[in-house]
Write a protein that holds these residues in place. Structure first.
Motif, PDB file in Angstrom:
ATOM      1  N   ASN A  86       0.825  -1.208   0.000  1.00 20.95           N
ATOM      2  CA  ASN A  86       0.000   0.000   0.000  1.00 20.95           C
ATOM      3  C   ASN A  86       0.861   1.261   0.000  1.00 20.95           C
ATOM      4  OD1 ASN A  86      -2.388  -1.485   0.032  1.00 20.95           O
ATOM      5  ND2 ASN A  86      -2.521  -1.490   2.261  1.00 20.95           N
ATOM      6  N   PHE A  87       1.924   1.260   0.794  1.00 15.01           N
ATOM      7  CA  PHE A  87       2.802   2.420   0.865  1.00 15.01           C
ATOM      8  C   PHE A  87       3.466   2.681  -0.482  1.00 15.01           C
ATOM      9  CE2 PHE A  87       7.089   4.155   1.375  1.00 15.01           C
ATOM     10  CZ  PHE A  87       6.836   5.317   2.073  1.00 15.01           C
ATOM     11  N   LEU A  88       4.029   1.653  -1.109  1.00 17.22           N
ATOM     12  CA  LEU A  88       4.721   1.827  -2.388  1.00 17.22           C
ATOM     13  C   LEU A  88       3.746   2.212  -3.505  1.00 17.22           C
ATOM     14  CD1 LEU A  88       7.165  -1.195  -2.128  1.00 17.22           C
ATOM     15  CD2 LEU A  88       7.803   1.228  -2.089  1.00 17.22           C
ATOM     16  N   SER A  89       2.535   1.668  -3.459  1.00 18.98           N
ATOM     17  CA  SER A  89       1.524   2.023  -4.469  1.00 18.98           C
ATOM     18  C   SER A  89       1.175   3.501  -4.389  1.00 18.98           C
ATOM     19  CB  SER A  89       0.269   1.174  -4.290  1.00 18.98           C
ATOM     20  OG  SER A  89       0.545  -0.192  -4.478  1.00 18.98           O
ATOM     21  N   GLY A 135       8.525   7.790   5.243  1.00 16.30           N
ATOM     22  CA  GLY A 135       9.269   6.591   4.911  1.00 16.30           C
ATOM     23  C   GLY A 135       8.655   5.330   5.493  1.00 16.30           C
ATOM     24  N   TYR A 136       9.388   4.232   5.318  1.00 12.34           N
ATOM     25  CA  TYR A 136       8.833   2.932   5.680  1.00 12.34           C
ATOM     26  C   TYR A 136       9.961   1.982   6.063  1.00 12.34           C
ATOM     27  CZ  TYR A 136       5.271  -0.743   5.524  1.00 12.34           C
ATOM     28  OH  TYR A 136       4.365  -1.726   5.859  1.00 12.34           O
ATOM     29  N   PHE A 137       9.682   1.118   7.048  1.00  7.99           N
ATOM     30  CA  PHE A 137      10.551  -0.007   7.331  1.00  7.99           C
ATOM     31  C   PHE A 137       9.830  -1.266   6.876  1.00  7.99           C
ATOM     32  CE2 PHE A 137      11.336  -3.651  10.188  1.00  7.99           C
ATOM     33  CZ  PHE A 137      12.631  -3.945   9.777  1.00  7.99           C
ATOM     34  N   GLY A 138      10.459  -1.998   5.953  1.00  9.05           N
ATOM     35  CA  GLY A 138       9.820  -3.186   5.421  1.00  9.05           C
ATOM     36  C   GLY A 138      10.763  -4.368   5.368  1.00  9.05           C
TER      37      GLY A 138
END
Length: 272
Positions: free
Chosen positions: A216-219, A256-259
């Motif tokens: 969802n974040f990358l989209s 940002g995001y931690f994945g």
């Protein structure tokens, strides 16, 4: 004789200062390698540098099993793990960052999803293109075609990453994500015509299994970046990730995001 005198009132408008937001980029992979975390801070439009690296942070990745992976700053806000490390499928991890005079930053727990294998990597839809450096000459462009079977027993989310001669495609348009809503359990051919290669170049393709949250974040990130400037573009906005300050007194947004990414790789040389 009369004179008309006029005066202009000078109006000074005080613009609100831009909020300096912490930005974090971190993807823990299933490969046994040096893992990295990037930490920076956004600045105002009037400042020369739009992004300022954060160099004084304490960075760790923690597993549910109590494993602690520590990081050290290398350069330009990039932190490298102090040892080689491979994330384990099925385990959950979170990122923790401490910056001087700030509350701790912490991500949500992220599960490393099951790895999905690439079944076959070939070339497709090669075509001739005029050579701008040699009049009358042409050269061949190749595109990767990837077969992979989607597991039927679960929802799956993917990110594709491409390398050309070991150099990663990093343009915003190269963000390529999928979910299995329409092809659950099927053997799927994927033609990637946005990624062209010249003859004899090495093509490396990564299939990354990611979480629904990362998908969802990358989209949203790709939609916002690639639609700016169009008549039906998305209104620019900060995209909320899965990282936050651990204090009720600080409500600043963290970008940002931690994945986690479980990676399958394949390689082919672009040849007729």
């Amino acid at each position: 004789m009369s004179a008309l005198l006029s005066c202009e009132e000078v109006v000074i408008i005080e613009l609100p200062s831009a909020q300096n937001l912490i930005t974090i980029e971190s993807w823990l992979s299933s490969l046994n390698e040096t893992q990295t975390v990037r930490v920076s801070q956004s600045t105002g439009f009037s400042e020369e540098l739009q992004v300022r690296p954060v160099t004084n942070a304490e960075v760790v990745i923690q597993s549910r099993l109590g494993i602690i992976l520590r990081f050290s700053h290398t350069n330009n806000g990039i932190y490298a793990s102090n040892s080689m490390f491979a994330g384990e499928v099925g385990q959950e991890y979170r990122l923790r960052i401490s910056i001087e005079n700030e509350p701790e930053l912490r991500s949500d727990w992220e599960r490393m999803e099951d790895q999905v294998a690439i079944n076959n990597l070939t070339l497709v839809n090669s075509f001739e293109e005029n050579d701008p450096d040699n009049a009358g000459e042409q050269f061949t462009i190749f595109f990767p075609k990837v077969l992979r079977r989607d597991p039927a027993e679960s929802e799956n989310y993917y990110r594709w990453v491409f390398y050309k001669d070991r150099m990663k495609y990093t343009e915003p348009e190269s963000i390529t994500v999928q979910d299995d809503r329409l092809f659950n359990g099927s053997l799927i051919p994927n033609d990637f015509r946005a990624f062209g290669y010249n003859e004899e170049q090495e093509i490396i393709v990564e299939l990354q299994s990611i979480t629904k949250g990362a998908y969802n974040f990358l989209s949203l990130l790709k939609e916002q970046i690639t639609s700016l400037g169009t008549s039906n573009g998305t209104t620019p906005a900060n995209i909320m990730g899965n990282i936050s300050f651990q204090s009720d007194e600080v409500n600043d947004l963290v970008l940002g995001y931690f994945g986690t990414v479980a990676i399958s790789r394949d390689t082919v040389i672009a040849r007729p």
